[in-house]
Motif scaffolding. Sequence first.
Motif, PDB file in Angstrom:
ATOM      1  N   GLU A   1       0.851  -1.188   0.000  1.00 15.97           N
ATOM      2  CA  GLU A   1       0.000   0.000   0.000  1.00 15.97           C
ATOM      3  C   GLU A   1       0.884   1.234   0.000  1.00 15.97           C
ATOM      4  OE1 GLU A   1      -2.597  -0.336   3.359  1.00 15.97           O
ATOM      5  OE2 GLU A   1      -3.840  -1.858   2.392  1.00 15.97           O
ATOM      6  N   ALA A   2       0.405   2.272  -0.651  1.00 14.18           N
ATOM      7  CA  ALA A   2       1.180   3.512  -0.717  1.00 14.18           C
ATOM      8  C   ALA A   2       0.247   4.708  -0.732  1.00 14.18           C
ATOM      9  CB  ALA A   2       2.052   3.515  -1.972  1.00 14.18           C
ATOM     10  N   ILE A   3       0.793   5.826  -0.288  1.00 11.56           N
ATOM     11  CA  ILE A   3       0.098   7.112  -0.356  1.00 11.56           C
ATOM     12  C   ILE A   3       1.042   8.083  -1.045  1.00 11.56           C
ATOM     13  CG2 ILE A   3      -0.929   9.024   0.929  1.00 11.56           C
ATOM     14  CD1 ILE A   3      -1.415   7.039   3.244  1.00 11.56           C
ATOM     15  N   VAL A   4       0.531   8.751  -2.072  1.00 12.29           N
ATOM     16  CA  VAL A   4       1.300   9.766  -2.767  1.00 12.29           C
ATOM     17  C   VAL A   4       0.586  11.099  -2.550  1.00 12.29           C
ATOM     18  CG1 VAL A   4       2.173  10.559  -5.001  1.00 12.29           C
ATOM     19  CG2 VAL A   4       2.135   8.107  -4.479  1.00 12.29           C
ATOM     20  N   LYS A   5       1.310  12.035  -1.939  1.00 14.09           N
ATOM     21  CA  LYS A   5       0.746  13.360  -1.667  1.00 14.09           C
ATOM     22  C   LYS A   5       1.108  14.288  -2.816  1.00 14.09           C
ATOM     23  CE  LYS A   5       0.918  12.632   3.241  1.00 14.09           C
ATOM     24  NZ  LYS A   5       1.258  13.087   4.564  1.00 14.09           N
ATOM     25  N   VAL A   6       0.072  14.909  -3.378  1.00 13.16           N
ATOM     26  CA  VAL A   6       0.240  15.753  -4.559  1.00 13.16           C
ATOM     27  C   VAL A   6      -0.386  17.115  -4.301  1.00 13.16           C
ATOM     28  CG1 VAL A   6      -0.343  15.984  -7.010  1.00 13.16           C
ATOM     29  CG2 VAL A   6       0.155  13.727  -6.069  1.00 13.16           C
ATOM     30  N   LYS A   7       0.309  18.157  -4.731  1.00 14.32           N
ATOM     31  CA  LYS A   7      -0.270  19.503  -4.760  1.00 14.32           C
ATOM     32  C   LYS A   7      -0.768  19.699  -6.185  1.00 14.32           C
ATOM     33  CE  LYS A   7       0.915  24.351  -4.744  1.00 14.32           C
ATOM     34  NZ  LYS A   7       2.056  25.283  -4.777  1.00 14.32           N
TER      35      LYS A   7
ATOM     36  N   ASN B   1      -4.280  13.311  -1.402  1.00 10.09           N
ATOM     37  CA  ASN B   1      -3.614  12.032  -1.164  1.00 10.09           C
ATOM     38  C   ASN B   1      -4.182  11.013  -2.139  1.00 10.09           C
ATOM     39  OD1 ASN B   1      -2.082  12.963   1.002  1.00 10.09           O
ATOM     40  ND2 ASN B   1      -3.599  12.344   2.505  1.00 10.09           N
ATOM     41  N   PHE B   2      -3.305  10.433  -2.937  1.00  7.42           N
ATOM     42  CA  PHE B   2      -3.692   9.337  -3.812  1.00  7.42           C
ATOM     43  C   PHE B   2      -3.255   8.040  -3.148  1.00  7.42           C
ATOM     44  CE2 PHE B   2      -3.659  12.863  -6.760  1.00  7.42           C
ATOM     45  CZ  PHE B   2      -4.780  12.620  -7.531  1.00  7.42           C
TER      46      PHE B   2
ATOM     47  N   ASP C   1     -11.955   9.081  -4.219  1.00  8.53           N
ATOM     48  CA  ASP C   1     -13.272   9.353  -3.636  1.00  8.53           C
ATOM     49  C   ASP C   1     -13.866  10.613  -4.264  1.00  8.53           C
ATOM     50  OD1 ASP C   1     -11.953  11.507  -2.437  1.00  8.53           O
ATOM     51  OD2 ASP C   1     -11.965  10.639  -0.448  1.00  8.53           O
ATOM     52  N   ALA C   2     -15.104  10.924  -3.903  1.00  7.27           N
ATOM     53  CA  ALA C   2     -15.829  12.054  -4.489  1.00  7.27           C
ATOM     54  C   ALA C   2     -15.125  13.381  -4.227  1.00  7.27           C
ATOM     55  CB  ALA C   2     -17.256  12.090  -3.953  1.00  7.27           C
ATOM     56  N   VAL C   3     -14.573  13.564  -3.042  1.00  4.25           N
ATOM     57  CA  VAL C   3     -13.897  14.819  -2.707  1.00  4.25           C
ATOM     58  C   VAL C   3     -12.669  15.015  -3.596  1.00  4.25           C
ATOM     59  CG1 VAL C   3     -12.598  16.038  -0.907  1.00  4.25           C
ATOM     60  CG2 VAL C   3     -14.767  14.936  -0.349  1.00  4.25           C
ATOM     61  N   THR C   4     -11.915  13.956  -3.799  1.00  5.56           N
ATOM     62  CA  THR C   4     -10.733  14.050  -4.657  1.00  5.56           C
ATOM     63  C   THR C   4     -11.133  14.421  -6.081  1.00  5.56           C
ATOM     64  OG1 THR C   4      -9.493  12.477  -3.311  1.00  5.56           O
ATOM     65  CG2 THR C   4      -8.767  12.756  -5.587  1.00  5.56           C
ATOM     66  N   LEU C   5     -12.179  13.801  -6.589  1.00  2.00           N
ATOM     67  CA  LEU C   5     -12.646  14.116  -7.943  1.00  2.00           C
ATOM     68  C   LEU C   5     -13.143  15.556  -8.034  1.00  2.00           C
ATOM     69  CD1 LEU C   5     -14.417  10.787  -8.910  1.00  2.00           C
ATOM     70  CD2 LEU C   5     -12.224  11.657  -9.755  1.00  2.00           C
ATOM     71  N   GLU C   6     -13.836  16.034  -7.000  1.00  5.55           N
ATOM     72  CA  GLU C   6     -14.281  17.427  -6.989  1.00  5.55           C
ATOM     73  C   GLU C   6     -13.084  18.376  -7.020  1.00  5.55           C
ATOM     74  OE1 GLU C   6     -16.796  17.847  -3.560  1.00  5.55           O
ATOM     75  OE2 GLU C   6     -18.486  16.838  -4.529  1.00  5.55           O
TER      76      GLU C   6
ATOM     77  N   TYR D   1     -14.722  21.611  -5.823  1.00  5.27           N
ATOM     78  CA  TYR D   1     -14.786  21.325  -4.388  1.00  5.27           C
ATOM     79  C   TYR D   1     -15.221  22.576  -3.625  1.00  5.27           C
ATOM     80  CZ  TYR D   1     -13.327  20.126   0.322  1.00  5.27           C
ATOM     81  OH  TYR D   1     -13.307  19.898   1.679  1.00  5.27           O
ATOM     82  N   ASN D   2     -16.205  22.393  -2.747  1.00  7.08           N
ATOM     83  CA  ASN D   2     -16.692  23.494  -1.903  1.00  7.08           C
ATOM     84  C   ASN D   2     -15.741  23.658  -0.716  1.00  7.08           C
ATOM     85  OD1 ASN D   2     -17.962  25.282  -0.205  1.00  7.08           O
ATOM     86  ND2 ASN D   2     -19.935  24.253  -0.263  1.00  7.08           N
TER      87      ASN D   2
END
Length: 180
Positions: free
Chosen positions: A88-94, A149-150, A165-170, A176-177
Amino acid sequence: MKKVYYILIGAIFIFLLSGCGTNTPKAKTEEYLSRYTSLNTAVKDELDTTVSSSGLSTANQESYRKVLERQYKNIKYEVKDESVDADEAIVKVKITVYDLYKAEKNSLEYLNTNHDEFYENNILNQTKYDTYRLNSMLNITDTIDYDINFYLTKKNGTWIVDNPDAVTLEKIHGLYNYEQ
């Protein structure tokens, strides 16, 4: 002749090394995001589905397509961090995108202060408002940065980006609100 042989072996070695680097969480995340910026076939198919199910008039569907294509082509991103724990991995992206949320919000405020422009006999002319809103979205130049976070999972030796998830897609879409 030996010189050519060594150059060829060296080139193959470099090619193999660079190929090995494409199965990293960071590389797979960058590949995922580049699908948007290059408008690859899968993204275009998803775009077609989104636009056709939007409920917009035919003319406004084309405007909506232009808004989303512009958004995708102009996404800017920078990988900030990568953490791996076994498979498992998490990639943090700006990520930097057009602030379509702001355009939507400003359009709604304009609608509320300019009723006469969009209402006929106290009935909202939805097509007229959608045209105004989509033009606002198409012409916005303001951008916004999000940290995303991906999440990735390694399956059969290959890193795969999990469905966002929905927030990431927004956030990717700029809708995104952020005032919540």
